[in-house]
Design a protein around this motif. Structure first.
Motif, PDB file in Angstrom:
ATOM      1  N   PHE A  96      23.246  84.680  60.300  1.00 24.77           N
ATOM      2  CA  PHE A  96      22.137  84.306  59.438  1.00 24.77           C
ATOM      3  C   PHE A  96      22.185  85.197  58.208  1.00 24.77           C
ATOM      4  CE2 PHE A  96      20.663  82.996  63.612  1.00 24.77           C
ATOM      5  CZ  PHE A  96      20.245  81.701  63.360  1.00 24.77           C
ATOM      6  N   GLY A  97      22.224  84.581  57.046  1.00 23.71           N
ATOM      7  CA  GLY A  97      22.271  85.364  55.831  1.00 23.71           C
ATOM      8  C   GLY A  97      21.966  84.528  54.610  1.00 23.71           C
ATOM      9  N   LYS A  98      21.769  85.222  53.509  1.00 19.08           N
ATOM     10  CA  LYS A  98      21.528  84.575  52.221  1.00 19.08           C
ATOM     11  C   LYS A  98      22.262  85.358  51.147  1.00 19.08           C
ATOM     12  CE  LYS A  98      16.987  82.651  53.196  1.00 19.08           C
ATOM     13  NZ  LYS A  98      15.590  82.548  52.775  1.00 19.08           N
ATOM     14  N   ARG A  99      22.782  84.629  50.163  1.00 20.98           N
ATOM     15  CA  ARG A  99      23.429  85.244  49.003  1.00 20.98           C
ATOM     16  C   ARG A  99      22.753  84.658  47.769  1.00 20.98           C
ATOM     17  NH1 ARG A  99      29.859  86.220  48.367  1.00 20.98           N
ATOM     18  NH2 ARG A  99      29.797  87.176  46.317  1.00 20.98           N
ATOM     19  N   ARG A 100      22.265  85.544  46.906  1.00 24.67           N
ATOM     20  CA  ARG A 100      21.519  85.096  45.727  1.00 24.67           C
ATOM     21  C   ARG A 100      21.949  85.857  44.491  1.00 24.67           C
ATOM     22  NH1 ARG A 100      15.603  84.694  48.108  1.00 24.67           N
ATOM     23  NH2 ARG A 100      15.852  82.657  49.023  1.00 24.67           N
ATOM     24  N   SER A 101      21.740  85.210  43.364  1.00 21.26           N
ATOM     25  CA  SER A 101      21.920  85.873  42.080  1.00 21.26           C
ATOM     26  C   SER A 101      20.635  86.641  41.775  1.00 21.26           C
ATOM     27  CB  SER A 101      22.189  84.835  41.001  1.00 21.26           C
ATOM     28  OG  SER A 101      22.345  85.465  39.760  1.00 21.26           O
ATOM     29  N   CYS A 102      20.787  87.911  41.428  1.00 24.80           N
ATOM     30  CA  CYS A 102      19.638  88.765  41.136  1.00 24.80           C
ATOM     31  C   CYS A 102      19.648  89.128  39.659  1.00 24.80           C
ATOM     32  CB  CYS A 102      19.698  90.039  41.976  1.00 24.80           C
ATOM     33  SG  CYS A 102      19.581  89.752  43.739  1.00 24.80           S
ATOM     34  N   PRO A 103      18.576  88.840  38.924  1.00 33.02           N
ATOM     35  CA  PRO A 103      18.507  89.229  37.520  1.00 33.02           C
ATOM     36  C   PRO A 103      18.314  90.736  37.374  1.00 33.02           C
ATOM     37  CG  PRO A 103      16.479  88.140  38.189  1.00 33.02           C
ATOM     38  CD  PRO A 103      17.400  88.105  39.367  1.00 33.02           C
ATOM     39  N   ALA A 104      18.805  91.286  36.289  1.00 38.60           N
ATOM     40  CA  ALA A 104      18.671  92.727  36.028  1.00 38.60           C
ATOM     41  C   ALA A 104      17.219  93.076  35.740  1.00 38.60           C
ATOM     42  CB  ALA A 104      19.550  93.125  34.854  1.00 38.60           C
ATOM     43  N   GLY A 105      16.768  94.185  36.306  1.00 40.69           N
ATOM     44  CA  GLY A 105      15.435  94.694  36.015  1.00 40.69           C
ATOM     45  C   GLY A 105      14.301  93.999  36.720  1.00 40.69           C
ATOM     46  N   GLN A 106      14.608  93.167  37.727  1.00 40.92           N
ATOM     47  CA  GLN A 106      13.565  92.461  38.458  1.00 40.92           C
ATOM     48  C   GLN A 106      13.784  92.610  39.955  1.00 40.92           C
ATOM     49  OE1 GLN A 106      13.349  88.360  37.361  1.00 40.92           O
ATOM     50  NE2 GLN A 106      12.947  88.793  35.218  1.00 40.92           N
ATOM     51  N   VAL A 107      12.708  92.467  40.720  1.00 40.52           N
ATOM     52  CA  VAL A 107      12.798  92.487  42.172  1.00 40.52           C
ATOM     53  C   VAL A 107      13.018  91.057  42.654  1.00 40.52           C
ATOM     54  CG1 VAL A 107      11.565  92.973  44.309  1.00 40.52           C
ATOM     55  CG2 VAL A 107      11.324  94.515  42.362  1.00 40.52           C
ATOM     56  N   THR A 108      14.060  90.875  43.476  1.00 39.71           N
ATOM     57  CA  THR A 108      14.366  89.573  44.065  1.00 39.71           C
ATOM     58  C   THR A 108      14.027  89.628  45.548  1.00 39.71           C
ATOM     59  OG1 THR A 108      16.168  89.235  42.495  1.00 39.71           O
ATOM     60  CG2 THR A 108      16.173  87.859  44.460  1.00 39.71           C
ATOM     61  N   GLU A 109      13.327  88.609  46.021  1.00 35.00           N
ATOM     62  CA  GLU A 109      12.865  88.563  47.400  1.00 35.00           C
ATOM     63  C   GLU A 109      13.789  87.685  48.242  1.00 35.00           C
ATOM     64  OE1 GLU A 109       9.111  86.340  49.082  1.00 35.00           O
ATOM     65  OE2 GLU A 109       8.528  88.270  48.183  1.00 35.00           O
ATOM     66  N   PHE A 110      14.221  88.229  49.363  1.00 37.72           N
ATOM     67  CA  PHE A 110      14.971  87.473  50.360  1.00 37.72           C
ATOM     68  C   PHE A 110      14.048  87.307  51.556  1.00 37.72           C
ATOM     69  CE2 PHE A 110      18.198  89.347  47.764  1.00 37.72           C
ATOM     70  CZ  PHE A 110      19.308  88.517  47.837  1.00 37.72           C
ATOM     71  N   ASN A 111      13.501  86.105  51.733  1.00 36.56           N
ATOM     72  CA  ASN A 111      12.638  85.821  52.871  1.00 36.56           C
ATOM     73  C   ASN A 111      13.517  85.136  53.913  1.00 36.56           C
ATOM     74  OD1 ASN A 111      10.503  85.460  54.566  1.00 36.56           O
ATOM     75  ND2 ASN A 111       9.240  84.340  53.115  1.00 36.56           N
ATOM     76  N   MET A 112      13.880  85.881  54.963  1.00 33.54           N
ATOM     77  CA  MET A 112      14.874  85.432  55.922  1.00 33.54           C
ATOM     78  C   MET A 112      14.272  84.532  56.999  1.00 33.54           C
ATOM     79  SD  MET A 112      17.275  86.912  54.374  1.00 33.54           S
ATOM     80  CE  MET A 112      18.700  86.772  55.428  1.00 33.54           C
ATOM     81  N   GLN A 113      15.149  83.720  57.637  1.00 34.53           N
ATOM     82  CA  GLN A 113      14.726  82.802  58.694  1.00 34.53           C
ATOM     83  C   GLN A 113      14.187  83.537  59.910  1.00 34.53           C
ATOM     84  OE1 GLN A 113      18.509  80.460  58.851  1.00 34.53           O
ATOM     85  NE2 GLN A 113      17.109  78.893  59.575  1.00 34.53           N
ATOM     86  N   LEU A 114      14.866  84.604  60.295  1.00 29.67           N
ATOM     87  CA  LEU A 114      14.508  85.358  61.487  1.00 29.67           C
ATOM     88  C   LEU A 114      14.069  86.765  61.114  1.00 29.67           C
ATOM     89  CD1 LEU A 114      17.612  84.509  63.699  1.00 29.67           C
ATOM     90  CD2 LEU A 114      15.358  83.466  63.839  1.00 29.67           C
ATOM     91  N   SER A 115      13.197  87.334  61.910  1.00 26.45           N
ATOM     92  CA  SER A 115      12.903  88.747  61.715  1.00 26.45           C
ATOM     93  C   SER A 115      13.977  89.543  62.445  1.00 26.45           C
ATOM     94  CB  SER A 115      11.508  89.099  62.232  1.00 26.45           C
ATOM     95  OG  SER A 115      11.407  88.838  63.607  1.00 26.45           O
ATOM     96  N   GLY A 116      14.311  90.704  61.890  1.00 25.11           N
ATOM     97  CA  GLY A 116      15.369  91.493  62.489  1.00 25.11           C
ATOM     98  C   GLY A 116      15.137  92.973  62.305  1.00 25.11           C
ATOM     99  N   LEU A 117      15.823  93.748  63.128  1.00 23.38           N
ATOM    100  CA  LEU A 117      15.749  95.200  63.067  1.00 23.38           C
ATOM    101  C   LEU A 117      16.784  95.749  62.096  1.00 23.38           C
ATOM    102  CD1 LEU A 117      14.749  97.934  64.193  1.00 23.38           C
ATOM    103  CD2 LEU A 117      16.457  97.679  65.991  1.00 23.38           C
TER     104      LEU A 117
END
Length: 90
Positions: A3-24
């Motif tokens: 389970f994973g996600k790959r995203r483009s992140c803009p400079a100087g901003q916070v990008t949120e990855f809201n995942m399918q499963l909760s994990g440790l």
């Protein structure tokens, strides 16, 4: 299954990855040309992990006040340069 996600992140901003499963544990890979700063849960400017360009780190979710393990579905990334970041459940 991974389970994973790959995203483009803009400079100087916070990008949120809201995942399918909760994990440790989460493996975060930095494909940008600059440092990224990662927080599990809500982004915290003080309690975060710096990951250098082209590197990765495995983060274990813990409560910063007590040190006890918790699980999270939210990974937030602040990128200093635009590029891709990958978050994988470990």
């Amino acid at each position: 299954m991974i389970f994973g996600k790959r995203r483009s992140c803009p400079a100087g901003q916070v990008t949120e990855f809201n995942m399918q499963l909760s994990g440790l544990k989460w493996k975060v890979k930095n494909f940008t040309e600059g440092d990224i700063y990662v927080s599990l849960g809500t982004y915290d400017e003080v309690n975060n992990v710096r990951i250098a360009p082209g590197a990765y780190d495995v983060l274990i979710d813990r409560d910063p006040r007590t040190g006890t393990r918790i699980t999270s579905r939210l990974v937030q990334v602040y990128a200093t340069s635009e590029g891709e970041v990958e978050v994988l459940y470990v």
